[in-house]
Design a protein around this motif. Structure first.
Motif, PDB file in Angstrom:
ATOM      1  N   SER A  27      18.107 -12.459  -0.430  1.00 27.66           N
ATOM      2  CA  SER A  27      16.923 -12.776   0.365  1.00 27.66           C
ATOM      3  C   SER A  27      16.236 -11.500   0.817  1.00 27.66           C
ATOM      4  CB  SER A  27      17.320 -13.592   1.594  1.00 27.66           C
ATOM      5  OG  SER A  27      16.227 -13.699   2.481  1.00 27.66           O
ATOM      6  N   ILE A  28      14.942 -11.410   0.620  1.00 29.61           N
ATOM      7  CA  ILE A  28      14.235 -10.182   0.990  1.00 29.61           C
ATOM      8  C   ILE A  28      14.026 -10.078   2.495  1.00 29.61           C
ATOM      9  CG2 ILE A  28      13.166  -9.921  -1.271  1.00 29.61           C
ATOM     10  CD1 ILE A  28      10.567 -10.975  -0.095  1.00 29.61           C
ATOM     11  N   PHE A  29      14.400 -11.101   3.227  1.00 28.04           N
ATOM     12  CA  PHE A  29      14.338 -11.015   4.690  1.00 28.04           C
ATOM     13  C   PHE A  29      15.271  -9.942   5.223  1.00 28.04           C
ATOM     14  CE2 PHE A  29      11.410 -14.117   5.935  1.00 28.04           C
ATOM     15  CZ  PHE A  29      11.567 -15.280   5.203  1.00 28.04           C
ATOM     16  N   ARG A  30      16.322  -9.605   4.453  1.00 24.75           N
ATOM     17  CA  ARG A  30      17.293  -8.627   4.937  1.00 24.75           C
ATOM     18  C   ARG A  30      16.763  -7.200   4.866  1.00 24.75           C
ATOM     19  NH1 ARG A  30      22.336  -8.323   0.816  1.00 24.75           N
ATOM     20  NH2 ARG A  30      22.622  -6.240   1.679  1.00 24.75           N
ATOM     21  N   PHE A  31      15.670  -6.987   4.134  1.00 22.39           N
ATOM     22  CA  PHE A  31      15.175  -5.629   3.937  1.00 22.39           C
ATOM     23  C   PHE A  31      14.075  -5.300   4.941  1.00 22.39           C
ATOM     24  CE2 PHE A  31      17.784  -5.422   0.447  1.00 22.39           C
ATOM     25  CZ  PHE A  31      17.510  -6.402  -0.493  1.00 22.39           C
ATOM     26  N   ASN A  32      14.147  -4.090   5.502  1.00 24.87           N
ATOM     27  CA  ASN A  32      13.111  -3.637   6.415  1.00 24.87           C
ATOM     28  C   ASN A  32      11.808  -3.398   5.651  1.00 24.87           C
ATOM     29  OD1 ASN A  32      15.906  -2.526   7.284  1.00 24.87           O
ATOM     30  ND2 ASN A  32      14.757  -2.709   9.168  1.00 24.87           N
ATOM     31  N   TYR A  33      11.957  -2.835   4.456  1.00 32.29           N
ATOM     32  CA  TYR A  33      10.806  -2.555   3.612  1.00 32.29           C
ATOM     33  C   TYR A  33      11.155  -2.856   2.161  1.00 32.29           C
ATOM     34  CZ  TYR A  33       8.966   0.225   7.498  1.00 32.29           C
ATOM     35  OH  TYR A  33       8.515   0.635   8.725  1.00 32.29           O
ATOM     36  N   MET A  34      10.143  -3.250   1.426  1.00 32.16           N
ATOM     37  CA  MET A  34      10.238  -3.262  -0.030  1.00 32.16           C
ATOM     38  C   MET A  34       8.994  -2.569  -0.554  1.00 32.16           C
ATOM     39  SD  MET A  34      11.933  -6.848  -1.202  1.00 32.16           S
ATOM     40  CE  MET A  34      12.240  -6.185  -2.851  1.00 32.16           C
ATOM     41  N   GLY A  35       9.131  -2.002  -1.742  1.00 36.61           N
ATOM     42  CA  GLY A  35       7.961  -1.304  -2.233  1.00 36.61           C
ATOM     43  C   GLY A  35       8.127  -0.798  -3.645  1.00 36.61           C
ATOM     44  N   TRP A  36       7.170  -0.003  -4.026  1.00 35.07           N
ATOM     45  CA  TRP A  36       7.131   0.574  -5.364  1.00 35.07           C
ATOM     46  C   TRP A  36       6.927   2.081  -5.275  1.00 35.07           C
ATOM     47  CZ3 TRP A  36       7.933  -2.374  -9.699  1.00 35.07           C
ATOM     48  CH2 TRP A  36       7.883  -3.759  -9.532  1.00 35.07           C
ATOM     49  N   TYR A  37       7.660   2.772  -6.117  1.00 36.03           N
ATOM     50  CA  TYR A  37       7.494   4.191  -6.302  1.00 36.03           C
ATOM     51  C   TYR A  37       7.292   4.424  -7.796  1.00 36.03           C
ATOM     52  CZ  TYR A  37       9.249   4.835  -1.567  1.00 36.03           C
ATOM     53  OH  TYR A  37       9.397   4.803  -0.205  1.00 36.03           O
ATOM     54  N   ARG A  38       6.790   5.584  -8.123  1.00 36.01           N
ATOM     55  CA  ARG A  38       6.644   5.889  -9.531  1.00 36.01           C
ATOM     56  C   ARG A  38       7.097   7.319  -9.806  1.00 36.01           C
ATOM     57  NH1 ARG A  38       0.022   5.880  -9.888  1.00 36.01           N
ATOM     58  NH2 ARG A  38      -0.335   7.987  -9.091  1.00 36.01           N
ATOM     59  N   GLN A  39       7.531   7.505 -11.042  1.00 36.01           N
ATOM     60  CA  GLN A  39       7.984   8.830 -11.443  1.00 36.01           C
ATOM     61  C   GLN A  39       7.550   9.101 -12.875  1.00 36.01           C
ATOM     62  OE1 GLN A  39      12.127   9.666 -10.669  1.00 36.01           O
ATOM     63  NE2 GLN A  39      11.685  11.853 -10.682  1.00 36.01           N
ATOM     64  N   ALA A  40       6.787  10.157 -13.020  1.00 33.75           N
ATOM     65  CA  ALA A  40       6.340  10.592 -14.336  1.00 33.75           C
ATOM     66  C   ALA A  40       7.238  11.728 -14.794  1.00 33.75           C
ATOM     67  CB  ALA A  40       4.891  11.039 -14.271  1.00 33.75           C
ATOM     68  N   PRO A  41       7.334  11.959 -16.090  1.00 33.20           N
ATOM     69  CA  PRO A  41       8.180  13.044 -16.596  1.00 33.20           C
ATOM     70  C   PRO A  41       7.801  14.390 -15.978  1.00 33.20           C
ATOM     71  CG  PRO A  41       7.477  11.643 -18.398  1.00 33.20           C
ATOM     72  CD  PRO A  41       6.717  11.187 -17.185  1.00 33.20           C
ATOM     73  N   GLY A  42       8.798  15.077 -15.465  1.00 30.06           N
ATOM     74  CA  GLY A  42       8.563  16.388 -14.900  1.00 30.06           C
ATOM     75  C   GLY A  42       7.953  16.394 -13.514  1.00 30.06           C
ATOM     76  N   LYS A  43       7.770  15.222 -12.930  1.00 31.57           N
ATOM     77  CA  LYS A  43       7.162  15.136 -11.602  1.00 31.57           C
ATOM     78  C   LYS A  43       8.113  14.474 -10.631  1.00 31.57           C
ATOM     79  CE  LYS A  43       2.351  15.010 -13.145  1.00 31.57           C
ATOM     80  NZ  LYS A  43       1.059  14.296 -13.037  1.00 31.57           N
ATOM     81  N   GLU A  44       7.851  14.695  -9.366  1.00 31.01           N
ATOM     82  CA  GLU A  44       8.670  14.069  -8.338  1.00 31.01           C
ATOM     83  C   GLU A  44       8.299  12.601  -8.168  1.00 31.01           C
ATOM     84  OE1 GLU A  44       9.466  17.975  -5.484  1.00 31.01           O
ATOM     85  OE2 GLU A  44       8.443  16.211  -4.695  1.00 31.01           O
ATOM     86  N   ARG A  45       9.265  11.860  -7.676  1.00 28.77           N
ATOM     87  CA  ARG A  45       9.014  10.447  -7.372  1.00 28.77           C
ATOM     88  C   ARG A  45       8.024  10.368  -6.218  1.00 28.77           C
ATOM     89  NH1 ARG A  45      14.276   6.817  -6.919  1.00 28.77           N
ATOM     90  NH2 ARG A  45      14.391   7.668  -9.036  1.00 28.77           N
ATOM     91  N   GLU A  46       7.057   9.459  -6.340  1.00 32.85           N
ATOM     92  CA  GLU A  46       6.062   9.354  -5.281  1.00 32.85           C
ATOM     93  C   GLU A  46       5.828   7.896  -4.904  1.00 32.85           C
ATOM     94  OE1 GLU A  46       2.401  11.088  -6.613  1.00 32.85           O
ATOM     95  OE2 GLU A  46       2.290   9.846  -8.399  1.00 32.85           O
ATOM     96  N   LEU A  47       5.447   7.726  -3.662  1.00 36.56           N
ATOM     97  CA  LEU A  47       5.195   6.401  -3.123  1.00 36.56           C
ATOM     98  C   LEU A  47       3.932   5.801  -3.720  1.00 36.56           C
ATOM     99  CD1 LEU A  47       5.548   4.146  -0.882  1.00 36.56           C
ATOM    100  CD2 LEU A  47       4.023   5.564   0.500  1.00 36.56           C
ATOM    101  N   VAL A  48       4.029   4.547  -4.136  1.00 33.60           N
ATOM    102  CA  VAL A  48       2.843   3.796  -4.537  1.00 33.60           C
ATOM    103  C   VAL A  48       2.427   2.875  -3.388  1.00 33.60           C
ATOM    104  CG1 VAL A  48       1.824   2.208  -6.203  1.00 33.60           C
ATOM    105  CG2 VAL A  48       3.526   3.889  -6.966  1.00 33.60           C
ATOM    106  N   ALA A  49       3.345   2.012  -2.978  1.00 35.48           N
ATOM    107  CA  ALA A  49       3.032   1.078  -1.889  1.00 35.48           C
ATOM    108  C   ALA A  49       4.316   0.489  -1.331  1.00 35.48           C
ATOM    109  CB  ALA A  49       2.128  -0.054  -2.389  1.00 35.48           C
ATOM    110  N   THR A  50       4.286   0.168  -0.042  1.00 37.14           N
ATOM    111  CA  THR A  50       5.396  -0.542   0.587  1.00 37.14           C
ATOM    112  C   THR A  50       4.858  -1.693   1.421  1.00 37.14           C
ATOM    113  OG1 THR A  50       5.402   0.873   2.545  1.00 37.14           O
ATOM    114  CG2 THR A  50       6.853   1.511   0.730  1.00 37.14           C
ATOM    115  N   ILE A  51       5.734  -2.663   1.644  1.00 39.88           N
ATOM    116  CA  ILE A  51       5.401  -3.779   2.514  1.00 39.88           C
ATOM    117  C   ILE A  51       6.605  -4.043   3.410  1.00 39.88           C
ATOM    118  CG2 ILE A  51       6.098  -5.494   0.763  1.00 39.88           C
ATOM    119  CD1 ILE A  51       3.787  -7.270   1.929  1.00 39.88           C
ATOM    120  N   ALA A  52       6.351  -4.133   4.699  1.00 39.99           N
ATOM    121  CA  ALA A  52       7.424  -4.333   5.656  1.00 39.99           C
ATOM    122  C   ALA A  52       7.781  -5.813   5.766  1.00 39.99           C
ATOM    123  CB  ALA A  52       7.004  -3.804   7.021  1.00 39.99           C
ATOM    124  N   SER A  53       8.919  -6.067   6.394  1.00 38.29           N
ATOM    125  CA  SER A  53       9.354  -7.454   6.557  1.00 38.29           C
ATOM    126  C   SER A  53       8.336  -8.266   7.348  1.00 38.29           C
ATOM    127  CB  SER A  53      10.718  -7.496   7.244  1.00 38.29           C
ATOM    128  OG  SER A  53      10.670  -6.812   8.478  1.00 38.29           O
TER     129      SER A  53
END
Length: 119
Positions: A27-53
């Motif tokens: 159940s996603i109710f247990r999570f404070n946040y869910m979201g998406w990150y992306r990572q391109a070759p040779g680059k750091e992981r970066e935030l795309v979007a999050t949504i709180a509970s």
């Protein structure tokens, strides 16, 4: 063990749109946040979007106005709609769930679908 299963990646032309889905085994109710990150070759992981509970959202500067994150608690699924995609947004898009109660926070990650923006 929490499992996050993503779907919706693939090839898209510049200027096109894509919707990603992330289904949680818990159940996603247990999570404070869910979201998406992306990572391109040779680059750091970066935030795309999050949504709180509670439903509040946060976006990376580069996607503001072009993307929307939403959740369906009945399906334990989070969605990311991306519009007007650019070639430089080619990356692996990773679903994330963050949980924190009494102890240290814990992150869960999906495998990440590849999104390739190319003509």
């Amino acid at each position: 063990q929490v499992q996050l299963v993503e779907s919706g990646g693939g090839l898209v032309q510049p200027g096109g749109s894509l919707r990603l889905s992330c289904a949680s085994s818990e159940s996603i109710f247990r999570f404070n946040y869910m979201g998406w990150y992306r990572q391109a070759p040779g680059k750091e992981r970066e935030l795309v979007a999050t949504i709180a509970s509670g439903g509040s959202t946060n976006y990376g500067d580069f996607v503001k106005g072009r993307s929307a994150i939403a959740r369906d608690d009945t399906k334990n699924t989070v969605y990311l709609q991306m519009n007007n995609l650019k070639p430089e947004e080619t990356a692996v898009y990773l679903c994330n769930a963050y949980e924190k109660s009494c102890g240290p926070g814990r992150n869960y990650w999906g495998q990440g679908p590849q999104v390739t923006v190319t003509s």
